[in-house]
Design a protein around this motif. Sequence first.
Motif, PDB file in Angstrom:
ATOM      1  N   GLN A 269       0.659  -1.075   0.016  1.00  0.00           N
ATOM      2  CA  GLN A 269      -0.045  -0.079  -0.062  1.00  0.00           C
ATOM      3  C   GLN A 269       0.907   1.342   0.073  1.00  0.00           C
ATOM      4  O   GLN A 269       0.513   1.927  -0.993  1.00  0.00           O
ATOM      5  CB  GLN A 269      -0.870   0.153   1.109  1.00  0.00           C
ATOM      6  CG  GLN A 269      -1.824   1.106   1.247  1.00  0.00           C
ATOM      7  CD  GLN A 269      -2.651   1.424   2.593  1.00  0.00           C
ATOM      8  OE1 GLN A 269      -1.866   1.390   3.626  1.00  0.00           O
ATOM      9  NE2 GLN A 269      -3.695   1.449   2.684  1.00  0.00           N
ATOM     10  N   ARG A 293      -5.913  -0.460   5.388  1.00  0.00           N
ATOM     11  CA  ARG A 293      -6.646  -0.785   3.985  1.00  0.00           C
ATOM     12  C   ARG A 293      -8.030  -0.444   4.121  1.00  0.00           C
ATOM     13  O   ARG A 293      -8.869  -0.668   5.041  1.00  0.00           O
ATOM     14  CB  ARG A 293      -6.742  -2.243   3.699  1.00  0.00           C
ATOM     15  CG  ARG A 293      -5.316  -2.807   3.647  1.00  0.00           C
ATOM     16  CD  ARG A 293      -5.404  -4.250   3.408  1.00  0.00           C
ATOM     17  NE  ARG A 293      -5.935  -4.938   4.570  1.00  0.00           N
ATOM     18  CZ  ARG A 293      -6.494  -6.194   4.783  1.00  0.00           C
ATOM     19  NH1 ARG A 293      -6.606  -6.895   3.535  1.00  0.00           N
ATOM     20  NH2 ARG A 293      -7.256  -6.705   5.656  1.00  0.00           N
ATOM     21  N   SER A 294      -8.462   0.160   2.821  1.00  0.00           N
ATOM     22  CA  SER A 294      -9.569   0.442   2.432  1.00  0.00           C
ATOM     23  C   SER A 294     -10.411  -0.752   2.272  1.00  0.00           C
ATOM     24  O   SER A 294      -9.872  -1.637   1.842  1.00  0.00           O
ATOM     25  CB  SER A 294      -9.890   1.587   1.099  1.00  0.00           C
ATOM     26  OG  SER A 294      -9.321   0.899   0.216  1.00  0.00           O
ATOM     27  N   GLU A 295     -11.712  -0.562   2.130  1.00  0.00           N
ATOM     28  CA  GLU A 295     -12.554  -1.924   1.542  1.00  0.00           C
ATOM     29  C   GLU A 295     -12.104  -2.384   0.272  1.00  0.00           C
ATOM     30  O   GLU A 295     -11.923  -3.571   0.144  1.00  0.00           O
ATOM     31  CB  GLU A 295     -14.055  -1.463   1.533  1.00  0.00           C
ATOM     32  CG  GLU A 295     -14.797  -1.295   2.910  1.00  0.00           C
ATOM     33  CD  GLU A 295     -14.355  -2.614   4.123  1.00  0.00           C
ATOM     34  OE1 GLU A 295     -14.558  -3.736   3.536  1.00  0.00           O
ATOM     35  OE2 GLU A 295     -14.176  -2.242   5.125  1.00  0.00           O
ATOM     36  N   GLU A 297      -9.178  -2.010  -1.054  1.00  0.00           N
ATOM     37  CA  GLU A 297      -7.711  -2.509  -0.993  1.00  0.00           C
ATOM     38  C   GLU A 297      -7.804  -3.737  -0.409  1.00  0.00           C
ATOM     39  O   GLU A 297      -7.273  -4.909  -0.766  1.00  0.00           O
ATOM     40  CB  GLU A 297      -6.844  -1.856  -0.220  1.00  0.00           C
ATOM     41  CG  GLU A 297      -6.493  -0.415  -0.946  1.00  0.00           C
ATOM     42  CD  GLU A 297      -5.891   0.662  -0.022  1.00  0.00           C
ATOM     43  OE1 GLU A 297      -4.953   1.460  -0.546  1.00  0.00           O
ATOM     44  OE2 GLU A 297      -6.015   0.687   1.301  1.00  0.00           O
ATOM     45  N   LYS A 298      -8.835  -4.091   0.550  1.00  0.00           N
ATOM     46  CA  LYS A 298      -9.008  -5.393   0.880  1.00  0.00           C
ATOM     47  C   LYS A 298      -9.435  -6.599   0.084  1.00  0.00           C
ATOM     48  O   LYS A 298      -8.762  -7.535   0.239  1.00  0.00           O
ATOM     49  CB  LYS A 298      -9.940  -5.600   2.260  1.00  0.00           C
ATOM     50  CG  LYS A 298      -9.658  -4.730   3.496  1.00  0.00           C
ATOM     51  CD  LYS A 298     -10.843  -4.911   4.529  1.00  0.00           C
ATOM     52  CE  LYS A 298     -10.411  -3.997   5.672  1.00  0.00           C
ATOM     53  NZ  LYS A 298     -11.394  -3.777   6.743  1.00  0.00           N
ATOM     54  N   ASN A 369      -1.941  -5.583   7.597  1.00  0.00           N
ATOM     55  CA  ASN A 369      -3.392  -5.697   7.721  1.00  0.00           C
ATOM     56  C   ASN A 369      -4.003  -6.319   9.048  1.00  0.00           C
ATOM     57  O   ASN A 369      -4.695  -7.327   9.033  1.00  0.00           O
ATOM     58  CB  ASN A 369      -3.485  -6.825   6.494  1.00  0.00           C
ATOM     59  CG  ASN A 369      -3.187  -6.574   5.401  1.00  0.00           C
ATOM     60  OD1 ASN A 369      -2.658  -5.373   4.914  1.00  0.00           O
ATOM     61  ND2 ASN A 369      -3.336  -7.432   4.152  1.00  0.00           N
TER      62      ASN A 369
END
Length: 476
Positions: A269, A293-295, A297-298, A369
């Motif tokens: 990231q 993380r953003s959703e 990125e997840k 994460n």
Amino acid sequence: MSHHVSDKNQVHRTMVVDTLKMVGQVVKLAGWVDTKRDHGKLTFIDLRDRTGKVQVVGYQKMGELTTESVVEIIGEVKQRPERMVNPDLDTGYVEIDVSEYQVLNAASELPLPIDTDGLEINEEVRLKYRYLDLRRPRMQKMLSLRSQYARAVRTALYERNFVEIETPILTKSTKEGSRDFIVPSRLQPGKFYALPQSPQQYKQLLMTAGVERYFQLAKCIRDEDLRADRGFEHTQIDLEMSFVDQQEVMHTVEEMIIESVQAVGGNIQQEPFPIYTYQQAMEEFGQDKFDLRSEAEKKNGVLAFAWVIKFPFFKQVDKTDLAEVADGKSGWTFTHNPFSMPLPEYVAQHLKGENVQQILTSQYDLICNGYEVGGGSIRAHQAEVLRATYRIMGYSDEETEASVGHMLRAFELGTPPHGGIALGLDRIVMLLAGEKSLKEAIAFPMTASGKTAVMDAPDSASPKQLEELHLQLATK
Ligand code: ASP
């Protein structure tokens, strides 16, 4: 020697993936019967080896083959007619027309399916038959990813002049906050080795030895209360460096992580990794392991690394944790590692044992994460600092001597300033593979109840073994 293709012993084995470029040639293949379809006079099988699958067309007798049997076949590679091409298979343009085959090992009915991702199957069953479970493509990919990642780590460290060195498994207790596994000595009645919770002390002694840059992919063994996703042993990327400060270790580790993760296609990231103090992390996320993380990125498998620094050196002993109770005789125990150096501004009060709750350590944790993937510190390399740590934990001089006297001695014989880290290899591979359990990243993990995969350990010892070890079982 003359070479004659029809003498099958002289045909070399061809790997499945190579059949594509061998149209018209007779080949010998060996592998597993992945699937079988009977069509009256003809039998079709998909033959699988480590490189892939290929369709094999055989005569009626091949109907005897059971799936997952190991076979060797000899046949001609034929181009498939256009309408028979299978676009789902790398080798879908060809098929093998069998002239002879031989069963090398017949498989009986499988105790678990291996053509699914396996996550739906009971863990005990998966681990009892782990050698079958590992045949599924998802697990084959994971084994290969782990190997490629370990190689990339080694490459990054070798390029930075680290020396790979093994340290003993039968050793003396080295504290990482868990209970020890102990091994009775046959030759010295009543004495026990401890399995290492980490190579911490040996890697520090390698700094005394003048190695300056050490690493090892080390097995660490900790008798912890088992959680669903972890067993008693794990593998660390363990490293230590001399003549460095905290920034230099963090920088080297960060470069190594970036290179190794990118080498296996991982997507990071943010670089450089953001740094949070422990206090900031607690204020912002309520914990020291957080997920940046953003959703989106997840979903895309992005890896969000961050550092956490400036941890308290000590914490109050958790009375329900027997390992902490044993380590923290005064009611105080270390948060991370007793061998750490306090941050420079706290050394004076550390030596005096004053305001223990305020002392911050040079510890740095790497998180990713929402998981802790590593932790390390600059170490105490002067005897009085390590002595002060043990004094704060309530050890008498004699108890400190018995526990770490060998380190104190080394610290009087030319030990350079040093620091290092240990990173969880299993955890990093799990994150790279997008898996949710550490067990998916380990070839032979333990069950949730602490049984070994496949082999039924722990097992009882015979009366003869117990006698040799000078042990007697207490009867209830
Ligand atoms: N011994 C490690 C280190 O500080 C930490 C650990 O094993 O968890 O390098």
